[in-house]
Design an enzyme around this catalytic site. Structure first.
Site, PDB file in Angstrom:
ATOM      1  N   GLU A 329       2.724  -0.533  -3.994  1.00 48.54           N
ATOM      2  CA  GLU A 329       3.717  -0.290  -2.937  1.00 48.54           C
ATOM      3  C   GLU A 329       4.004  -1.521  -2.067  1.00 48.54           C
ATOM      4  O   GLU A 329       4.145  -1.390  -0.853  1.00 48.54           O
ATOM      5  CB  GLU A 329       3.237   0.868  -2.041  1.00 48.54           C
ATOM      6  CG  GLU A 329       3.067   2.157  -2.805  1.00 48.54           C
ATOM      7  CD  GLU A 329       2.453   3.275  -1.964  1.00 48.54           C
ATOM      8  OE1 GLU A 329       2.980   4.385  -1.997  1.00 48.54           O
ATOM      9  OE2 GLU A 329       1.438   3.024  -1.278  1.00 48.54           O
TER      10      GLU A 329
HETATM   11  C1  ACM Z   1      -1.311   4.617  -4.181  1.00 45.47           C
HETATM   12  O1  ACM Z   1      -1.403   5.851  -4.106  1.00 45.47           O
HETATM   13  N1  ACM Z   1      -0.482   3.963  -3.401  1.00 45.47           N
HETATM   14  C2  ACM Z   1      -2.098   3.862  -5.124  1.00 45.47           C
END
Ligand code: ACM
Length: 514
Positions: A329
């Protein structure tokens, strides 16, 4: 003739009575003990082991780790049977014997457990195998103790041969969103090891907090360690604390995998050191639960000096093979910058002799073949993994994430990946969940517990238990030996075990708790 009949009748009754008095029947036949994970092969016998017949623990192979395990088993035995065992190294009958026979076992964790009328033998090729065997014996003792109405006097005879299905059976704890004390982490480790989990991945940094002392960058913990979700005071592990956890885990054959999430999820570091920001200004500490807004400054040399120091200091304290560099992310890091950043970071991981591990987003970088990638969500990019032949760890948000609510009325947790009831968390196969992947790419599975809504050990336990128990069985027990009906029956006996240990768990209605 009549008197002879009377004699034989009386004698028979006498034998019946004395034998039923002297050999109290075990509560379970060895083939029916509700063990989790279910062992590979169980052969019950007619023999019965009277608990009082066991007088000692015999350590035939003189290894310090076996002597430590003998000490731990001695305390355990005292606790559950009231009997005080001696620890000896040879020549003992009526013993629980540990013996390493490296020539007879191919697999590191494989073991045999034999229970006879006056002895127990645990054999394996390694100390780790012996440890897994001890955990099976302990579970048999605890379940017998709890379900025999305090009248626990004997164990069923027979033989168990056992080995794991997957080499990596992990849990992950996010100590960044909320901090967990050394004592809490040790308690989780104890529970995980009793179900044969062998990796604990520690999510040590995120936007909301930096949790590990780095001596060359002290403001990380002086500033970045002082916040958490919701505005609490946070906390951090000193290097002594961290070493203590690593050692505690090691003694229980659990490998700690440290994670520093990079280059996103880094607000706590960016708030601690202005020079890590492209504009040279420190950010504010963050206590919310949004993701994807932070990034390191990819073009600054200081960034790589920082990454090098952090990976060096943590690697020096981590004997395990992996260093997890996050990678998930990083929504505000352009892909080209992300890849450049990761290429340099991967070099640093290699410099400190660690195998890189990362969330699947790492695949856009030029990853070395040994990189362990963690699958957590569906993505079109994921098929790019295939030509690289990377090993994959399954941590599907829909099946493995312990922070997903069980159902719509679960008071804790999130549900962006859907609800995760106990049956769904158990009834799937890591080798076939993602059709694009080859079964032999799958090294195992890991159950993350993200802690945005999880504030203390009771919260942790309520979300982890009982789902982590099913997860442990998926990792250990061969697919062909597993099915929900049988598992849910066995699980129904483990609620009283958790109650006994004062561990909270979710009393799912689909289980007929005993
Ligand atoms: C995640 O759940 N951002 C690895």
């Amino acid at each position: 003739m009549a008197s002879q009949k009377i004699f034989f009748f009386t004698f028979g009754v006498f034998i019946l009575i004395t034998s039923s008095c002297s050999t109290p029947k075990p509560i379970f036949n060895l083939g029916e003990v509700p063990l989790i994970p279910l062992p590979t092969n169980v052969e019950p016998s007619d023999e019965i082991l009277l608990i009082d017949h066991i007088k000692s623990i015999q350590v035939k192979t003189l290894e310090p780790s076996l002597l430590r395990m003998a000490d731990d088993l001695k305390s355990f035995w005292k606790n559950y049977t009231k009997n005080e065992l001696t620890i000896v190294t040879d020549g003992e009958d009526h013993a629980i014997t540990f013996e390493i026979e490296s020539e007879n076992f191919d697999e590191v964790e494989a073991y045999e457990l034999q229970i006879e009328s006056d002895e127990v033998n645990i054999k394996a090729g390694t100390a780790e195998g012996i440890y897994r065997g001890i955990k099976t014996l302990e579970q048999l003792v605890v379940l017998s103790h709890l379900h025999a109405n305090s009248n626990f006097l004997s164990l069923p005879g027979g033989e168990i041969e056992d080995h794991p299905s997957f080499e990596y059976r992990g849990a992950m704890l996010d100590v960044a969103r909320h901090f967990f004390s050394v004592a809490d982490v040790k308690r989780y480790i104890d529970l995980l090891s009793s179900y044969k989990i062998n990796f604990l991945h520690f999510h040590l940094s995120d936007d909301q907090g930096w949790r590990i002392e780095i001596k060359s960058w002290p403001k990380l913990t002086e500033i970045g360690g002082q916040s958490e979700v919701g505005g609490g005071t946070g906390g951090f592990y000193t290097q002594e604390d961290f070493r203590e956890i690593v050692q505690y885990a090691n003694d229980r054959f659990i490998t700690i995998v440290p994670e520093i999430d990079l280059p996103g999820h880094t607000n706590a570091a960016l708030a601690s050191y202005a020079e890590l920001n492209c504009n040279g200004k420190a950010t504010e500490l963050y206590t919310g639960i949004e993701v994807g807004f932070s990034t390191f400054c990819v073009d600054k040399e200081e960034t790589y000096e920082f990454v090098d120091d952090v990976i060096r200091e943590i690697s020096e304290m981590s004997p395990g093979p992996y260093f997890h560099i996050g990678g998930d992310e990083s929504h505000v890091t352009p892909e080209e910058d992300f890849n450049r950043f990761m290429d340099r970071t991967l070099e640093i991981v290699k410099k400190y002799d660690k195998i890189p591990m990362g969330w699947y987003e790492l695949i856009t970088a030029d990853i070395p073949e040994e990189t362990l990638l963690q699958y957590w969500a569906k993505s079109a990019d994921f098929s790019k993994v295939i030509p690289k032949k990377s090993k994959i760890l399954m941590s599907s948000a829909s099946y493995n994430y312990l922070d997903m609510k069980y159902d719509s009325i679960t008071p804790l947790g999130l549900h962006w990946a859907g609800y995760l009831p106990v049956k769904k968390a158990y009834d799937w196969d890591p080798r076939s969940l993602v059709p694009d992947l080859d079964a032999d790419q799958i090294i195992g599975l890991e159950a993350p517990l993200w802690t945005e809504t999880i504030e203390d050990f009771d919260d942790l336990a309520l979300m982890a238990f009982p789902r982590i128990i099913g997860h442990a069985e998926i990792g250990w027990t061969l697919k062909k030996r597993r099915n929900w009906e049988d598992y849910s029956q066995r699980l129904s006996y483990h609620g009283s075990l958790l109650d006994h240990l004062e561990v909270k768990y979710y009393g799912a209605e689909e289980i007929d708790w005993k």
